[in-house]
Scaffold this active site. Structure first.
Site, PDB file in Angstrom:
ATOM      1  N   TYR A 107      41.952  47.069  46.876  1.00  0.00           N
ATOM      2  CA  TYR A 107      42.423  45.983  46.016  1.00  0.00           C
ATOM      3  C   TYR A 107      42.599  44.705  46.838  1.00  0.00           C
ATOM      4  O   TYR A 107      42.160  43.617  46.426  1.00  0.00           O
ATOM      5  CB  TYR A 107      43.754  46.380  45.360  1.00  0.00           C
ATOM      6  CG  TYR A 107      44.484  45.235  44.690  1.00  0.00           C
ATOM      7  CD1 TYR A 107      44.002  44.652  43.529  1.00  0.00           C
ATOM      8  CD2 TYR A 107      45.678  44.730  45.233  1.00  0.00           C
ATOM      9  CE1 TYR A 107      44.669  43.597  42.921  1.00  0.00           C
ATOM     10  CE2 TYR A 107      46.360  43.677  44.628  1.00  0.00           C
ATOM     11  CZ  TYR A 107      45.848  43.114  43.474  1.00  0.00           C
ATOM     12  OH  TYR A 107      46.523  42.062  42.882  1.00  0.00           O
TER      13      TYR A 107
HETATM   14  N1  LIG Z   1      52.180  41.783  39.127  1.00  0.00           N
HETATM   15  C1  LIG Z   1      52.183  41.566  40.435  1.00  0.00           C
HETATM   16  O1  LIG Z   1      53.134  41.926  41.179  1.00  0.00           O
HETATM   17  C2  LIG Z   1      51.018  40.849  41.076  1.00  0.00           C
HETATM   18  C3  LIG Z   1      51.081  40.596  42.472  1.00  0.00           C
HETATM   19  C4  LIG Z   1      50.008  39.940  43.064  1.00  0.00           C
HETATM   20  C5  LIG Z   1      48.936  39.523  42.323  1.00  0.00           C
HETATM   21  N2  LIG Z   1      48.882  39.795  40.979  1.00  0.00           N
HETATM   22  C6  LIG Z   1      47.726  39.351  40.205  1.00  0.00           C
HETATM   23  O2  LIG Z   1      48.171  38.574  39.094  1.00  0.00           O
HETATM   24  C7  LIG Z   1      47.306  38.768  37.981  1.00  0.00           C
HETATM   25  C8  LIG Z   1      48.112  39.224  36.767  1.00  0.00           C
HETATM   26  O3  LIG Z   1      48.775  40.446  37.093  1.00  0.00           O
HETATM   27  P1  LIG Z   1      49.633  41.252  36.022  1.00  0.00           P
HETATM   28  O4  LIG Z   1      50.602  42.062  36.789  1.00  0.00           O
HETATM   29  O5  LIG Z   1      50.080  40.324  34.963  1.00  0.00           O
HETATM   30  O6  LIG Z   1      48.515  42.250  35.464  1.00  0.00           O
HETATM   31  P2  LIG Z   1      48.177  42.700  33.972  1.00  0.00           P
HETATM   32  O7  LIG Z   1      47.254  43.880  34.116  1.00  0.00           O
HETATM   33  O8  LIG Z   1      49.412  42.878  33.187  1.00  0.00           O
HETATM   34  O9  LIG Z   1      47.368  41.471  33.390  1.00  0.00           O
HETATM   35  C9  LIG Z   1      45.981  41.277  33.609  1.00  0.00           C
HETATM   36  C10 LIG Z   1      45.337  41.006  32.253  1.00  0.00           C
HETATM   37  O10 LIG Z   1      43.948  40.735  32.483  1.00  0.00           O
HETATM   38  C11 LIG Z   1      43.190  41.345  31.454  1.00  0.00           C
HETATM   39  N3  LIG Z   1      41.840  41.596  31.971  1.00  0.00           N
HETATM   40  C12 LIG Z   1      41.498  42.433  32.983  1.00  0.00           C
HETATM   41  N4  LIG Z   1      40.179  42.416  33.169  1.00  0.00           N
HETATM   42  C13 LIG Z   1      39.676  41.532  32.255  1.00  0.00           C
HETATM   43  C14 LIG Z   1      38.363  41.092  31.946  1.00  0.00           C
HETATM   44  N5  LIG Z   1      37.288  41.574  32.594  1.00  0.00           N
HETATM   45  N6  LIG Z   1      38.197  40.182  30.945  1.00  0.00           N
HETATM   46  C15 LIG Z   1      39.272  39.713  30.263  1.00  0.00           C
HETATM   47  N7  LIG Z   1      40.541  40.101  30.511  1.00  0.00           N
HETATM   48  C16 LIG Z   1      40.732  41.005  31.501  1.00  0.00           C
HETATM   49  C17 LIG Z   1      43.950  42.631  31.131  1.00  0.00           C
HETATM   50  O11 LIG Z   1      43.682  43.125  29.817  1.00  0.00           O
HETATM   51  C18 LIG Z   1      45.402  42.208  31.304  1.00  0.00           C
HETATM   52  O12 LIG Z   1      45.993  41.837  30.078  1.00  0.00           O
HETATM   53  C19 LIG Z   1      46.252  39.789  38.427  1.00  0.00           C
HETATM   54  O13 LIG Z   1      45.113  39.087  38.844  1.00  0.00           O
HETATM   55  C20 LIG Z   1      46.915  40.482  39.606  1.00  0.00           C
HETATM   56  O14 LIG Z   1      45.975  41.016  40.505  1.00  0.00           O
HETATM   57  C21 LIG Z   1      49.914  40.443  40.339  1.00  0.00           C
END
Ligand SMILES: NC(=O)c1ccc[n+]([C@@H]2O[C@H](COP(=O)([O-])OP(=O)(O)OC[C@H]3O[C@@H](n4cnc5c(N)ncnc54)[C@H](O)[C@@H]3O)[C@@H](O)[C@H]2O)c1
Length: 316
Positions: free
Chosen positions: A147
């Site tokens: 990841y």
């Molecule tokens: N939550 C954390 O602690 C954290 C930490 C570091 C980075 N991030 C990054 O922040 C972003 C949001 O994280 P989150 O925790 O809200 O995750 P999440 O999974 O709740 O949200 C991601 C959303 O993207 C949508 N998605 C995924 N692939 C897709 C595609 N191909 N087309 C359209 N939509 C798509 C999913 O349906 C989901 O609703 C991500 O990129 C994640 O890697 C999150």
């Protein structure tokens, strides 16, 4: 009229960002494919209040096949949060989903954004690009999970598209928690394992692993600041961390005190790709974005607890 385009709008962080931008009076277009990696029912619930707002429209499409330029307009600000998060699921055959939804989807977003002459793209990178190498002395990128590799590749793509003229800012989020946290994440699981039910928390390792836990409202605040035209484009990614680190054992104690019962725990070996410690350097975010996390861990956890109770319909 200023428009914000939010990919991943139905997710944990994206749904909060959507609400905040709507509350500021902006027009928001959310894009999400309701990926079934975790239940789309939760994602629909995440967007329930935004869907009632006339300034919000939802495009339910997959970034891997959808022509994003058909939605984008010159001058839009794109917040690209869609992706496949989660370190553990990125091992083995899970890596193809990381490559597709992180690297490929991001390249498609950057390409469409460049073509459409958007004002800026702000995108969600991760503290995982550091692996175990982020200390107060060193800020080397050195992922230790697939990841993390996928997010480091997104940052390199950002650099490539920046050379071609795209205004793009990367935000390295550090372990985000708060209402609507994804069901695979630690805080959500800890509360579930303390509240009535059968769920048992799989404690991987000793509990000594330390994280900069960052409350979701602080993450949203930083992300919106990065989307502001008052901030100059900057090539260096921002660390967006909560300011204080805590060990998992400390968090377990706090959650137990807040809920008033013990957490059901199953001791397991340490997880692959899980760094012992994450340390954010938020000085650049303070200087350039004027941002600093303002939520104490205790307050954030209490807020998270209330939302878990609401979600479980345990409140009256
Ligand atoms: N939550 C954390 O602690 C954290 C930490 C570091 C980075 N991030 C990054 O922040 C972003 C949001 O994280 P989150 O925790 O809200 O995750 P999440 O999974 O709740 O949200 C991601 C959303 O993207 C949508 N998605 C995924 N692939 C897709 C595609 N191909 N087309 C359209 N939509 C798509 C999913 O349906 C989901 O609703 C991500 O990129 C994640 O890697 C999150």
């Amino acid at each position: 009229m200023k428009r914000a385009i939010i990919t991943g709008a139905a997710g944990f962080i994206g749904s909060h960002l959507t609400e905040k931008l709507l509350a500021k009076g902006e027009t928001v277009v959310g894009i999400d494919n309701f990926d079934p990696w975790y239940t789309p029912r939760i994602k629909k619930q995440n967007l329930s209040s935004s869907l009632k707002n006339e300034s919000f429209s939802l495009v339910q499409e997959d970034l891997l096949s959808f022509d994003l330029s058909s939605v984008l307009q010159k001058g839009d600000v794109v917040y690209h949060l869609a992706g496949r998060p989660g370190v553990q699921d990125s091992w083995g055959s899970g890596f193809s989903a990381s490559v597709e939804n992180n690297i490929l989807a991001t390249q498609r977003v950057f390409e469409a954004a460049l073509e459409s002459e958007v004002q800026r793209v702000v995108f969600a990178s991760s503290s995982s690009v550091y692996g175990s190498s982020a200390t107060s002395l060193s800020r080397e990128v050195g992922p230790i999970s697939p990841y993390g590799v996928s997010k480091a590749a997104c940052e390199q793509l950002a650099q490539v598209y920046r050379f071609r003229g795209l205004d793009v800012i990367a935000m390295r989020y550090f372990t985000v928690y708060g209402p609507r946290q994804r069901p695979d994440m630690a805080m959500n699981r800890l509360f579930r394992a303390a509240l009535p039910g059968d769920y048992v928390f799989p404690l991987r390792g000793t509990g000594a692993q330390r994280r900069e836990f960052t409350f979701v409202e602080d993450i949203v605040d930083a992300t919106m600041k990065a989307g502001s035209p008052d901030v100059q484009q900057i090539a260096e990614p921002f660390d967006i961390g909560g300011g204080v680190s805590a060990s998992l054992s400390e968090v377990i104690e706090k959650v137990e005190r807040i809920v008033g019962s013990s957490i059901r725990v199953d001791l397991q070996p340490a997880a692959k790709g899980d760094p012992l410690i994450t340390v954010a350097n938020t000085e650049p975010a303070q200087k350039i974005l004027g941002w600093q996390a303002s939520t104490e861990l205790q307050d954030g956890l209490e807020n998270h607890h209330v939302s878990m109770l609401e979600a479980l319909q345990l409140t009256q």
